[in-house]
Design a protein around this motif. Sequence first.
Motif, PDB file in Angstrom:
ATOM      1  N   THR A  42       0.838  -1.208   0.000  1.00  0.00           N
ATOM      2  CA  THR A  42       0.000   0.000   0.000  1.00  0.00           C
ATOM      3  C   THR A  42       0.866   1.248   0.000  1.00  0.00           C
ATOM      4  O   THR A  42       0.625   2.203  -0.764  1.00  0.00           O
ATOM      5  N   ILE A  43       1.894   1.262   0.861  1.00  0.00           N
ATOM      6  CA  ILE A  43       2.803   2.420   0.929  1.00  0.00           C
ATOM      7  C   ILE A  43       3.519   2.612  -0.403  1.00  0.00           C
ATOM      8  O   ILE A  43       3.564   3.725  -0.953  1.00  0.00           O
ATOM      9  N   THR A  44       4.080   1.532  -0.939  1.00  0.00           N
ATOM     10  CA  THR A  44       4.870   1.683  -2.175  1.00  0.00           C
ATOM     11  C   THR A  44       3.994   2.100  -3.351  1.00  0.00           C
ATOM     12  O   THR A  44       4.438   2.866  -4.211  1.00  0.00           O
ATOM     13  N   HIS A  45       2.752   1.597  -3.382  1.00  0.00           N
ATOM     14  CA  HIS A  45       1.838   1.996  -4.461  1.00  0.00           C
ATOM     15  C   HIS A  45       1.637   3.511  -4.450  1.00  0.00           C
ATOM     16  O   HIS A  45       1.770   4.182  -5.489  1.00  0.00           O
ATOM     17  N   HIS A  46       1.325   4.073  -3.281  1.00  0.00           N
ATOM     18  CA  HIS A  46       1.102   5.518  -3.180  1.00  0.00           C
ATOM     19  C   HIS A  46       2.404   6.295  -3.362  1.00  0.00           C
ATOM     20  O   HIS A  46       2.399   7.398  -3.930  1.00  0.00           O
ATOM     21  N   PHE A  47       3.521   5.722  -2.888  1.00  0.00           N
ATOM     22  CA  PHE A  47       4.806   6.411  -3.034  1.00  0.00           C
ATOM     23  C   PHE A  47       5.228   6.486  -4.500  1.00  0.00           C
ATOM     24  O   PHE A  47       5.724   7.521  -4.963  1.00  0.00           O
ATOM     25  N   ILE A  48       5.025   5.410  -5.245  1.00  0.00           N
ATOM     26  CA  ILE A  48       5.349   5.417  -6.676  1.00  0.00           C
ATOM     27  C   ILE A  48       4.501   6.466  -7.396  1.00  0.00           C
ATOM     28  O   ILE A  48       5.002   7.230  -8.234  1.00  0.00           O
ATOM     29  N   ASN A  49       3.209   6.517  -7.073  1.00  0.00           N
ATOM     30  CA  ASN A  49       2.320   7.513  -7.696  1.00  0.00           C
ATOM     31  C   ASN A  49       2.764   8.932  -7.379  1.00  0.00           C
ATOM     32  O   ASN A  49       2.772   9.814  -8.253  1.00  0.00           O
ATOM     33  N   ASN A  58      12.920   8.164 -11.078  1.00  0.00           N
ATOM     34  CA  ASN A  58      14.263   7.563 -11.069  1.00  0.00           C
ATOM     35  C   ASN A  58      14.816   7.357  -9.664  1.00  0.00           C
ATOM     36  O   ASN A  58      15.665   6.499  -9.449  1.00  0.00           O
ATOM     37  N   THR A  59      14.341   8.162  -8.710  1.00  0.00           N
ATOM     38  CA  THR A  59      14.838   8.025  -7.329  1.00  0.00           C
ATOM     39  C   THR A  59      14.182   6.845  -6.619  1.00  0.00           C
ATOM     40  O   THR A  59      14.615   6.468  -5.530  1.00  0.00           O
ATOM     41  N   VAL A  60      13.150   6.266  -7.212  1.00  0.00           N
ATOM     42  CA  VAL A  60      12.419   5.173  -6.576  1.00  0.00           C
ATOM     43  C   VAL A  60      13.158   3.844  -6.710  1.00  0.00           C
ATOM     44  O   VAL A  60      13.152   3.022  -5.792  1.00  0.00           O
ATOM     45  N   LEU A  61      13.812   3.624  -7.872  1.00  0.00           N
ATOM     46  CA  LEU A  61      14.384   2.312  -8.167  1.00  0.00           C
ATOM     47  C   LEU A  61      15.352   1.781  -7.109  1.00  0.00           C
ATOM     48  O   LEU A  61      15.278   0.595  -6.757  1.00  0.00           O
ATOM     49  N   PRO A  62      16.277   2.602  -6.596  1.00  0.00           N
ATOM     50  CA  PRO A  62      17.206   2.056  -5.590  1.00  0.00           C
ATOM     51  C   PRO A  62      16.519   1.456  -4.368  1.00  0.00           C
ATOM     52  O   PRO A  62      17.104   0.599  -3.688  1.00  0.00           O
ATOM     53  N   ALA A  84       4.299   2.488 -14.047  1.00  0.00           N
ATOM     54  CA  ALA A  84       4.670   3.907 -13.947  1.00  0.00           C
ATOM     55  C   ALA A  84       5.710   4.274 -15.000  1.00  0.00           C
ATOM     56  O   ALA A  84       5.584   5.300 -15.689  1.00  0.00           O
ATOM     57  N   PHE A  85       6.733   3.446 -15.166  1.00  0.00           N
ATOM     58  CA  PHE A  85       7.794   3.766 -16.125  1.00  0.00           C
ATOM     59  C   PHE A  85       7.339   3.583 -17.569  1.00  0.00           C
ATOM     60  O   PHE A  85       7.915   4.194 -18.476  1.00  0.00           O
ATOM     61  N   SER A  86       6.309   2.767 -17.805  1.00  0.00           N
ATOM     62  CA  SER A  86       5.813   2.603 -19.173  1.00  0.00           C
ATOM     63  C   SER A  86       5.173   3.888 -19.684  1.00  0.00           C
ATOM     64  O   SER A  86       5.042   4.083 -20.891  1.00  0.00           O
ATOM     65  N   HIS A  87       4.779   4.774 -18.772  1.00  0.00           N
ATOM     66  CA  HIS A  87       4.205   6.070 -19.154  1.00  0.00           C
ATOM     67  C   HIS A  87       5.238   7.197 -19.119  1.00  0.00           C
ATOM     68  O   HIS A  87       4.902   8.345 -19.395  1.00  0.00           O
ATOM     69  N   SER A  88       6.473   6.859 -18.767  1.00  0.00           N
ATOM     70  CA  SER A  88       7.476   7.911 -18.550  1.00  0.00           C
ATOM     71  C   SER A  88       8.333   8.181 -19.782  1.00  0.00           C
ATOM     72  O   SER A  88       9.193   9.059 -19.755  1.00  0.00           O
ATOM     73  N   HIS A  89       8.143   7.397 -20.862  1.00  0.00           N
ATOM     74  CA  HIS A  89       8.913   7.552 -22.098  1.00  0.00           C
ATOM     75  C   HIS A  89      10.415   7.358 -21.864  1.00  0.00           C
ATOM     76  O   HIS A  89      11.250   7.994 -22.494  1.00  0.00           O
ATOM     77  N   PRO A  94      11.499  -0.190 -17.934  1.00  0.00           N
ATOM     78  CA  PRO A  94      10.631  -1.334 -17.643  1.00  0.00           C
ATOM     79  C   PRO A  94      11.299  -2.683 -17.902  1.00  0.00           C
ATOM     80  O   PRO A  94      11.134  -3.620 -17.112  1.00  0.00           O
ATOM     81  N   LEU A  95      12.069  -2.781 -18.994  1.00  0.00           N
ATOM     82  CA  LEU A  95      12.759  -4.038 -19.281  1.00  0.00           C
ATOM     83  C   LEU A  95      13.845  -4.309 -18.240  1.00  0.00           C
ATOM     84  O   LEU A  95      14.068  -5.469 -17.857  1.00  0.00           O
ATOM     85  N   SER A  96      14.517  -3.253 -17.752  1.00  0.00           N
ATOM     86  CA  SER A  96      15.522  -3.415 -16.694  1.00  0.00           C
ATOM     87  C   SER A  96      14.880  -3.931 -15.412  1.00  0.00           C
ATOM     88  O   SER A  96      15.445  -4.783 -14.717  1.00  0.00           O
ATOM     89  N   ILE A  97      13.703  -3.395 -15.090  1.00  0.00           N
ATOM     90  CA  ILE A  97      12.980  -3.855 -13.899  1.00  0.00           C
ATOM     91  C   ILE A  97      12.624  -5.326 -14.053  1.00  0.00           C
ATOM     92  O   ILE A  97      12.790  -6.134 -13.120  1.00  0.00           O
ATOM     93  N   TYR A  98      12.146  -5.681 -15.252  1.00  0.00           N
ATOM     94  CA  TYR A  98      11.757  -7.069 -15.513  1.00  0.00           C
ATOM     95  C   TYR A  98      12.974  -7.999 -15.396  1.00  0.00           C
ATOM     96  O   TYR A  98      12.884  -9.095 -14.818  1.00  0.00           O
ATOM     97  N   THR A  99      14.104  -7.570 -15.916  1.00  0.00           N
ATOM     98  CA  THR A  99      15.331  -8.366 -15.819  1.00  0.00           C
ATOM     99  C   THR A  99      15.749  -8.545 -14.367  1.00  0.00           C
ATOM    100  O   THR A  99      16.157  -9.636 -13.944  1.00  0.00           O
ATOM    101  N   HIS A 100      15.648  -7.457 -13.582  1.00  0.00           N
ATOM    102  CA  HIS A 100      15.976  -7.524 -12.150  1.00  0.00           C
ATOM    103  C   HIS A 100      15.073  -8.531 -11.441  1.00  0.00           C
ATOM    104  O   HIS A 100      15.531  -9.294 -10.579  1.00  0.00           O
ATOM    105  N   MET A 101      13.801  -8.550 -11.795  1.00  0.00           N
ATOM    106  CA  MET A 101      12.864  -9.515 -11.199  1.00  0.00           C
ATOM    107  C   MET A 101      13.332 -10.940 -11.451  1.00  0.00           C
ATOM    108  O   MET A 101      13.343 -11.776 -10.538  1.00  0.00           O
ATOM    109  N   HIS A 102      13.726 -11.221 -12.675  1.00  0.00           N
ATOM    110  CA  HIS A 102      14.153 -12.572 -13.018  1.00  0.00           C
ATOM    111  C   HIS A 102      15.410 -12.977 -12.258  1.00  0.00           C
ATOM    112  O   HIS A 102      15.507 -14.104 -11.762  1.00  0.00           O
TER     113      HIS A 102
END
Length: 468
Positions: A42-49, A58-62, A84-89, A94-102
């Motif tokens: 819940t916190i991270t959802h609102h914080f990302i928004n 960009n400060t969120v990723l770390p 969020a990043f898919s709307h940021s151009h 997004p692909l980096s995030i996906y790679t990190h997940m894997h």
Amino acid sequence: MNNVNSLAERVVTLLKAFCRSENHVKQIQAQIILHNLQSNTTITHHFINASQSHNLLNTVLPLFFTTSLSPKPHIFIFNSLIRAFSHSHIPHIPLSIYTHMHKNSIFPNNFTFPFLFKSLSDSHHFIQAQCVYTHVVKLGHVNDLYVNNSLLDVYASCGRFALCRQLFDEMPYRDVVSWTVLIMGYRNCGRFDEALFVFEQMQYAGVVPNRVTMVNALAACANSGAVEMGIWIEDMIRRNGWELDVILGTALIDMYVKCGRIEEGLRVFSNMKEKNVFTWNAVIKGLALAKSGEEAILWFNRMEFDGVRADEVTLLAVLSACSHSGLVEKGRLIFGVLVDGKYGFRPNVKHYACMIDLLARAGRLQEAFEVMRCMPFEATKAMWGSLLVGSKSQGDLEFSEFAARKLVELEPDNTAYHVQLSNLYAEAGRWSDVERVRGMMKERELTKDLGCSSVEVEHQRHVSELLA
């Protein structure tokens, strides 16, 4: 536990009600790190928004890219980041995030892929999308409608229409978005007849189009001249009781005026409650294409009187209207105030091309050449074409030769330009120069193809493209 829950509630309240500046975001981020709240969805959802609204994504990723977090962040958090990043151009994030997940064994779900594919579609990354799709298959999401719709969009944006159509035909479920993506894809790459064929198939399938579908179908009608289909679409809009909002109304106007139905376009314009600069531009461009210069300027004046600020497209349409109608002085006046900065921007290369065409058509060859010489751009093919066509109509062999030589320099493999230059030399009785040009053509293995379009026809195409 109660203290942690209480703290989490306070942080959420701060994010929802009091996070109004970059400093607030950074202060809350510090508290999230200090109390190790990164795993609270819940916190991270609102914080990302909040970070997105203040351009601080960009400060969120770390916060989430460290491997020492315990417990491991929930997939919902990474899905929120990808969205969020898919709307940021910023296409690679997004692909980096996906790679990190894997790498960290955080398995994606069916909510992960649509926004990941959106970012890959926006950046036209076909190969990466194919790689991601292997994971879709492996994880059993091949029948998910939203995943398939987003993959359709990737294929369409990358021009892979065989794959796009194949996927569409193999989908077990299709909705209005599926059909619209296919129509939009064909429309965006200029395959207008195919776009309209799919639109007709959609009707037979019993799928009700939405406004986005209609806008893309109208654009296909406008560019293929399918006015009867456009009329049918307007009738459908009326039957469904849809209000002509600014986007749909503008698309309808554009369709009518490009099909030569100016009066129908003006009728739609007068029935619209809301209009913007694009709506006015559609009317003015239509009048320019119909060579109704005086009326185009009249509507341009009305637009300014109504307080709608002209943009680059408006001025291009007005200058083109002046050129096609021979309104030299009016065109010079409008171009002059454009150069002086009245509209808040300087003329671009297309505005200069219109002005040069206007002067060349009027036989003011020296003035057209001076504009070309003094402008802050290299002269283009369209400009030299205007000068050549204008000088030929005036019987000015000197200017004609000069322009034809420039065209040959710009496109040394264009047969039409060599033939034109050779013909000019022949008219002047300069047979040695004729032989020299023919020698150049032989050297480049250029043949005088009878089907080759003339310079005049090609020039008209370039001029028409200015308003496309």
